[in-house]
Design a protein around this motif. Structure first.
Motif, PDB file in Angstrom:
ATOM      1  N   SER A  41       0.831  -1.204   0.000  1.00 17.01           N
ATOM      2  CA  SER A  41       0.000   0.000   0.000  1.00 17.01           C
ATOM      3  C   SER A  41       0.865   1.253   0.000  1.00 17.01           C
ATOM      4  CB  SER A  41      -0.948  -0.014   1.202  1.00 17.01           C
ATOM      5  OG  SER A  41      -0.198  -0.184   2.383  1.00 17.01           O
ATOM      6  N   ASN A  56       3.778  -0.338   7.220  1.00 14.47           N
ATOM      7  CA  ASN A  56       2.331  -0.382   7.438  1.00 14.47           C
ATOM      8  C   ASN A  56       1.967   0.061   8.855  1.00 14.47           C
ATOM      9  OD1 ASN A  56       1.844  -1.183   4.820  1.00 14.47           O
ATOM     10  ND2 ASN A  56       2.042  -3.357   5.309  1.00 14.47           N
ATOM     11  N   ARG A 100       1.908   3.763   8.906  1.00 13.59           N
ATOM     12  CA  ARG A 100       0.675   4.229   8.256  1.00 13.59           C
ATOM     13  C   ARG A 100      -0.500   4.162   9.225  1.00 13.59           C
ATOM     14  NH1 ARG A 100       0.283   3.869   1.926  1.00 13.59           N
ATOM     15  NH2 ARG A 100      -1.700   4.765   2.509  1.00 13.59           N
ATOM     16  N   SER A 101      -0.607   3.066   9.962  1.00 17.87           N
ATOM     17  CA  SER A 101      -1.749   2.951  10.901  1.00 17.87           C
ATOM     18  C   SER A 101      -1.632   3.952  12.033  1.00 17.87           C
ATOM     19  CB  SER A 101      -1.858   1.563  11.523  1.00 17.87           C
ATOM     20  OG  SER A 101      -1.362   0.594  10.688  1.00 17.87           O
TER      21      SER A 101
END
Ligand code: NG1
Ligand code: MG
Length: 389
Positions: free
Chosen positions: A170, A226, A229-230
């Protein structure tokens, strides 16, 4: 290299059709790290090394792909009408496959298949975007051989979409944008939310960009990427309870300071702080560069690294050691990690007559402290993906 590629191509693929050559660069980000997926600004440029491809249409529906970088994988062969599927064991070939699928999904009629040979000279897993490079190489190949008229920005989005959906990473849009839209001797200030952009000449006077590869592969990068990102998403959600903002990139540092108490978790707060300040730094750095104030630009690069080290926590011993060694060196105007972090490369601005000493001494000091051998590249800023005539 073209000669060697041509020999290999004719050895592997027996064709009487025209053989065309395409190229897509790698990229280096000068400032604006971990801001793309936070709706902020980035400032990358395309490099002159990248992915080369020789391509010829076939007279049937088959697509055959080969990479000189992965000879052990051999020729990957499939027929367009049997559907395009992700195959773990095909490894590198999933990137071009993902982009081919984007074209098929947009109803481009691939009546004829093609043979393609790739060769790339971007170090893998070093944060210089070898993956986006092969994606954009594929996009310009398909645009060329099937005579489609997608705007370059559309090819950029299709490549990012392929990486998100087909590969399952992503990523933000920075890499594909820099590689698709790159322009010789210019970096691109890109607003990752609106996709408004502006070219800015890299006028370094008597200095150059020097990329240093830690040669530490980024094995942990994917999971931590990731995770960051969270953390940023959570911070944004907390802020949105009181503020009507779309992304962290909408906030100035002042607005952030007066609202940071809204972010529940302390760690999330630090991550958001980096995103907000880094975005402001990027805009300011480009202004400084345009004024010809390279010293201030370099200082902001160093501030960026510090923030990535202390607040975003994505640097690590190897990157920090390289940057520290660089900044102890005469004639270094700025230095920072580039890309996702955890390993990969740094980028520094070094005065031309000090580059030799820089490579020698930074290399030595890095080796003493880490036991690893760094590699150095004096970078030129090149064009985006295109056909080579
Ligand atoms: P690299 O280091 O090239 O993998 C990654 C993301 C970018 C951006 C940077 C951090 C991918 C493919 N790309 O770059 O979109 O978020 O980290 O600024 O994951
Ligand atoms: Mg990548």
């Amino acid at each position: 290299m073209r000669q060697q590629m041509m020999e290999q191509f004719t050895k592997l693929f027996n064709t009487e059709n025209d053989i065309r050559t395409f190229f897509a660069p790698g990229r280096v980000n000068l400032i604006g790290e971990h801001t793309d997926y936070n709706g902020g600004h980035v400032f990358p440029c395309a490099l002159t090394f990248g992915t080369y491809a020789l391509v010829a249409l076939r007279n049937d529906q088959k697509i055959q792909m080969y990479s000189m970088n992965f000879p052990d994988v051999g020729i990957i062969s499939f027929s367009i009408d049997e559907g395009i599927t992700f195959k773990k064991e095909h490894d590198w070939a999933n990137y071009p496959k993902g982009v081919i699928k984007e074209f098929v999904d947009k109803d481009v009629n691939l009546g004829q298949g093609f043979d393609v040979l790739f060769y790339g000279n971007i170090p893998n897993g070093a944060g210089l975007s070898s993956s986006a490079s092969i994606e954009l190489a594929t996009a310009v190949i398909l645009q060329g051989i099937y005579e489609t008229n997608f705007a370059t920005v559309e090819l950029v989005k299709m490549s990012q979409h392929a990486e998100n959906e087909f590969i399952g990473v992503s990523c933000g849009i920075m890499d594909q944008f820099a590689i698709g839209m790159g322009k010789e001797n210019n970096a691109i200030l890109l607003n990752c939310q609106s996709l408004e952009y502006q070219y800015s000449p890299i006028l370094l006077k008597d200095a150059s960009l020097v990329i240093a590869n830690t040669n530490k592969r980024r094995t942990l990068a994917d999971s931590k990427y990731n995770e960051r990102r969270s953390e940023c998403e959570r911070a944004l959600e907390d802020l949105q309870k009181e503020l009507s903002i779309q992304s962290l990139g909408d906030l100035t540092p002042e607005q952030f300071e007066s609202n940071r108490h809204l972010i529940q978790n302390e760690i999330d707060q630090k991550r958001a702080k980096h995103a907000v300040y880094e975005n402001a730094r990027t805009i300011q750095a480009v202004e400084k560069l345009q004024e010809g104030d390279i010293a201030s630009f370099g200082k902001l690069m160093c501030d960026s690294h510090t923030s990535l080290r202390d607040d975003y926590e994505v640097t690590g011993f190897e990157l920090d050691t390289l940057v520290e060694a660089a900044m102890n060196q005469a004639g270094v105007i700025g230095s920072r990690m580039t890309g996702a972090g955890f390993g990969g490369c740094t980028v520094s601005i070094v005065e031309n007559d000090k580059i030799e000493a820089f490579i020698e001494e930074v290399g030595k000091s890095y080796n003493e402290k880490t036991g690893l051998t760094a590699e150095f590249y004096v970078a030129s800023v090149g064009d985006g993906a295109k056909e080579l005539k």
